[in-house]
Structure formats: C-alpha cells, structure tokens
Motif scaffolding. Structure first.
Motif, PDB file in Angstrom:
ATOM      1  N   ARG A   1     -13.648  13.720  25.307  1.00 32.64           N
ATOM      2  CA  ARG A   1     -13.017  13.029  26.454  1.00 32.64           C
ATOM      3  C   ARG A   1     -14.044  12.815  27.581  1.00 32.64           C
ATOM      4  NH1 ARG A   1      -8.348  17.005  28.005  1.00 32.64           N
ATOM      5  NH2 ARG A   1      -7.364  15.362  29.235  1.00 32.64           N
ATOM      6  N   ILE A   2     -14.875  13.811  27.799  1.00 34.86           N
ATOM      7  CA  ILE A   2     -15.896  13.734  28.854  1.00 34.86           C
ATOM      8  C   ILE A   2     -16.867  12.594  28.555  1.00 34.86           C
ATOM      9  CG2 ILE A   2     -17.930  14.967  29.746  1.00 34.86           C
ATOM     10  CD1 ILE A   2     -16.189  17.591  29.330  1.00 34.86           C
ATOM     11  N   LEU A   3     -17.320  12.534  27.309  1.00 32.56           N
ATOM     12  CA  LEU A   3     -18.285  11.485  26.943  1.00 32.56           C
ATOM     13  C   LEU A   3     -17.641  10.108  27.025  1.00 32.56           C
ATOM     14  CD1 LEU A   3     -20.140  13.295  24.028  1.00 32.56           C
ATOM     15  CD2 LEU A   3     -21.011  12.802  26.328  1.00 32.56           C
ATOM     16  N   ALA A   4     -16.369  10.008  26.651  1.00 39.77           N
ATOM     17  CA  ALA A   4     -15.674   8.713  26.745  1.00 39.77           C
ATOM     18  C   ALA A   4     -15.563   8.298  28.216  1.00 39.77           C
ATOM     19  CB  ALA A   4     -14.297   8.805  26.099  1.00 39.77           C
ATOM     20  N   ALA A   5     -15.230   9.254  29.085  1.00 38.52           N
ATOM     21  CA  ALA A   5     -15.078   8.934  30.512  1.00 38.52           C
ATOM     22  C   ALA A   5     -16.400   8.490  31.132  1.00 38.52           C
ATOM     23  CB  ALA A   5     -14.524  10.140  31.270  1.00 38.52           C
ATOM     24  N   ALA A   6     -17.504   9.008  30.586  1.00 41.02           N
ATOM     25  CA  ALA A   6     -18.819   8.641  31.110  1.00 41.02           C
ATOM     26  C   ALA A   6     -19.429   7.470  30.330  1.00 41.02           C
ATOM     27  CB  ALA A   6     -19.752   9.856  31.055  1.00 41.02           C
ATOM     28  N   SER A   7     -18.634   6.871  29.437  1.00 43.28           N
ATOM     29  CA  SER A   7     -19.120   5.767  28.579  1.00 43.28           C
ATOM     30  C   SER A   7     -20.397   6.163  27.835  1.00 43.28           C
ATOM     31  CB  SER A   7     -19.377   4.499  29.419  1.00 43.28           C
ATOM     32  OG  SER A   7     -18.228   4.135  30.109  1.00 43.28           O
ATOM     33  N   ARG A   8     -20.403   7.398  27.283  1.00 45.63           N
ATOM     34  CA  ARG A   8     -21.573   7.872  26.538  1.00 45.63           C
ATOM     35  C   ARG A   8     -21.152   8.417  25.163  1.00 45.63           C
ATOM     36  NH1 ARG A   8     -26.569   8.679  28.585  1.00 45.63           N
ATOM     37  NH2 ARG A   8     -26.975   8.718  26.350  1.00 45.63           N
ATOM     38  N   THR A   9     -20.319   7.650  24.475  1.00 45.52           N
ATOM     39  CA  THR A   9     -19.878   8.106  23.151  1.00 45.52           C
ATOM     40  C   THR A   9     -21.001   8.033  22.119  1.00 45.52           C
ATOM     41  OG1 THR A   9     -18.994   5.892  22.828  1.00 45.52           O
ATOM     42  CG2 THR A   9     -17.424   7.584  23.501  1.00 45.52           C
ATOM     43  N   ASP A  10     -22.172   7.563  22.549  1.00 46.33           N
ATOM     44  CA  ASP A  10     -23.343   7.592  21.662  1.00 46.33           C
ATOM     45  C   ASP A  10     -23.884   9.018  21.492  1.00 46.33           C
ATOM     46  OD1 ASP A  10     -23.947   7.094  24.540  1.00 46.33           O
ATOM     47  OD2 ASP A  10     -26.020   7.432  23.888  1.00 46.33           O
ATOM     48  N   ILE A  11     -23.503   9.926  22.380  1.00 47.82           N
ATOM     49  CA  ILE A  11     -24.007  11.313  22.296  1.00 47.82           C
ATOM     50  C   ILE A  11     -23.116  12.090  21.316  1.00 47.82           C
ATOM     51  CG2 ILE A  11     -24.343  13.461  23.603  1.00 47.82           C
ATOM     52  CD1 ILE A  11     -24.913  11.704  26.076  1.00 47.82           C
ATOM     53  N   PRO A  12     -23.723  12.750  20.306  1.00 49.04           N
ATOM     54  CA  PRO A  12     -22.892  13.456  19.326  1.00 49.04           C
ATOM     55  C   PRO A  12     -22.323  14.770  19.864  1.00 49.04           C
ATOM     56  CG  PRO A  12     -25.219  13.725  18.798  1.00 49.04           C
ATOM     57  CD  PRO A  12     -25.161  12.798  19.980  1.00 49.04           C
ATOM     58  N   VAL A  13     -21.123  15.096  19.385  1.00 44.96           N
ATOM     59  CA  VAL A  13     -20.471  16.370  19.699  1.00 44.96           C
ATOM     60  C   VAL A  13     -20.389  17.175  18.402  1.00 44.96           C
ATOM     61  CG1 VAL A  13     -18.282  17.452  20.391  1.00 44.96           C
ATOM     62  CG2 VAL A  13     -19.086  15.383  21.572  1.00 44.96           C
TER      63      VAL A  13
END
Ligand code: BDR
Ligand code: CA
Length: 292
Positions: A53-65
C-alpha cells in the motif's frame, strides 16, 4: 553523488510508513532496492500488505516487496495495534491493493541482494531483527557485504515495553543478539533520542492539504500520534549532519526481568549510538521534503 542503495527491513507500522515515504521522496540520495517485511507492529499479512500500500501511494510499485519471518525466533509474536491501528496504518485511508509480494522469502532476497550488489548495501532495520539475524545465521560470510546496518531499537533509559526493553528488541531479543553482535558497522537509534520526536498536530497541517503520501501521514497522526522513531533512521541516512553519534558497544540481555534490554557502553567500539538530534532543523527538513 550516486544514490545510496538501501533495503528497508520493516514491520509497517505508522512510523515505518513515514520512514519509507521520506526515503522515497529523496530518490537522488537513497535508492530503495527492496522492502522486506516481518511480523512486528502487526502480523506479517498486514505488514506485507502495508508495504504494498505504501509503495502504491508513493507511485513506486517498481520496488519489490519480500515477505519475511512471521514470528520471532523463540518467543510468540507480540504486536502493537494500540499504537498503529488494527491494520498497522490506522487513519491513513490508504486503499488495499491487489498486488502481491515477490515469490521469494525475504531472507533469500536479502542474501541474493548481498551476493549480487556490486557495492556494500545499507540496511535500514526498523522492526524486530528476525530477518537480519536469519540472514546472518544462514550466511555469516555475507556480513561484510552490509556496509551499514542502521537500526531503530533499544534504550539506555526506560523502555517502552518493559522498564528495560524497547519494542523492536523486546519482540525478538535473540535475533537482536545475533544481528547486533555479528554485523559491522551498526548505528543504533534508540528510544532515548526519539521518544520525544513528537511534532505537534499543527506541524502536520500542511501535509493534510497536500497530495499522497503526505495526506496519509497526516491522517495517521491525527488518528493517534506516535513518536517519529523509525523516521530518524531514514533522516540519519539523508542528513547525517543533523545527528551526533558516539562510538559504542552493544549487548542484549536475553533472560530475566531485564530481557530485551540493550546494554550500551559508549567511548569505544565498532558501533555508533545516536546521542543527539538537531530537532528543529530535522522537523523543518522533513516537512519541506514531504510537502515540497
Ligand atoms: C519501534 O517500535 C515500533 O512500534 C515502531 O515502529 C518502532 O520501530 C519503537 O519502539
Ligand atoms: Ca518499526
């Protein structure tokens, strides 16, 4: 200057979220390679979902979790919903996301990153130290690929879970013992310097009227404010000139009523203890970064 490669090992958690958002707002300084999660403030399902959710909010879904350890080494998991909300990001209003973490376990992912990263890696460890300890148990030979382990955990004075123990160390003291004794060099950010890092609600006003992720941060702090514990770790990586550090040695008490206490001796040693923060400058830089 090239951005510093950093992995956030975390249990988001409101202040974990803030720490990650601050890092993502400074891509010229910090290159966030991955987010690895573990059970801590809330169970692993939530901390992993929150990382997405954090990465989506920051528009950084390119970073793997990468999803990591669900529970501490020996103890049952203790969580902190009273501070972070049932889902860990209480008051954020951030939507659930349909994405999924990577198929690899966080331990395998950290090992691979240490093996393949051409330079040493910085790890910002802002949750219990279970994943890091497991990496070091599995692959002690990779310890020197960690250029810097920046840890939020421990206290010289009063703890916040027991009289002696701070949350991240209390949850998994055995992992803390492994991680803090094997790794070099460590910077320890304790409760002593962060427990009063509590900006007033007026400080969040500009964020409230800004776009995501600042708005989400203001929502979380309006619902139930906590100190900016983990945020200090990111800030230390970004703006070391605002912090005072002292050489130290760190040990962790494993048994008895002091279990989870960090025994810190300053003066000499390979590690560094954060002993001072220019709070006025720090809060001004964070606010500017998150709203600017
Ligand atoms: C630490 O415990 C957690 O609740 C926070 O996220 C922070 O990492 C503070 O004691
Ligand atoms: Ca945390």
């Amino acid at each position: 200057m090239r951005a510093l490669p950093v992995v956030f090992d975390c249990d988001p958690g409101k202040d974990d979220a803030f720490a990650i958002f601050l890092a993502l707002a400074c891509p010229e300084a910090l290159n966030v390679l991955a987010i690895t999660t573990l059970g801590g403030n809330v169970p692993i399902e939530h901390t992993t979902g929150n990382a997405l959710r954090i990465l989506a909010a920051a528009s950084r879904t390119d970073i793997p979790v990468y999803r990591g350890c669900a529970r501490p080494m020996l103890k049952a998991l203790e969580t902190a919903e009273e501070s972070h909300g049932v889902d860990g990001l209480g008051g954020s209003g951030l939507p659930d996301v349909s994405g999924a973490p990577q198929p690899d376990h966080a331990i395998a992912a950290i090992i691979r990153m240490l093996e393949t990263c051409p330079e040493q890696l910085t790890i910002a460890a802002i949750g219990p130290l279970t994943n890091i300890a497991m990496v070091l148990i599995a692959r002690p030979d990779l310890a020197d690929k960690i250029g810097h382990l920046a840890v939020m955990g421990g206290a010289q004075g009063r703890g916040n879970m027991t009289e002696y123990a701070e949350f991240n160390i209390h949850v998994d003291p055995h992992a803390a013992h492994v991680a803090l004794s094997v790794c070099a060099p460590i910077t320890l950010v304790t409760l002593d310097t962060t427990r009063n890092l509590r900006p007033p609600m007026s400080w969040f006003e500009a964020m409230e009227h800004a776009n995501e992720p600042a708005r989400a941060l203001a929502g979380m702090w309006r619902e139930a404010p906590i100190a900016l514990y983990d945020v200090a770790v990111t800030a230390l990586l970004l703006w070391p000139e605002l912090f005072t550090l002292e050489a130290c040695t760190i040990d962790v008490v494993l048994e008895g009523e002091r279990a989870g206490q960090t025994v810190i001796t300053t003066g000499e040693g390979k590690d560094r203890l954060l002993t001072g923060i220019d709070e006025v400058a720090l809060l001004s830089r964070i606010a500017q970064t998150m709203t600017g």
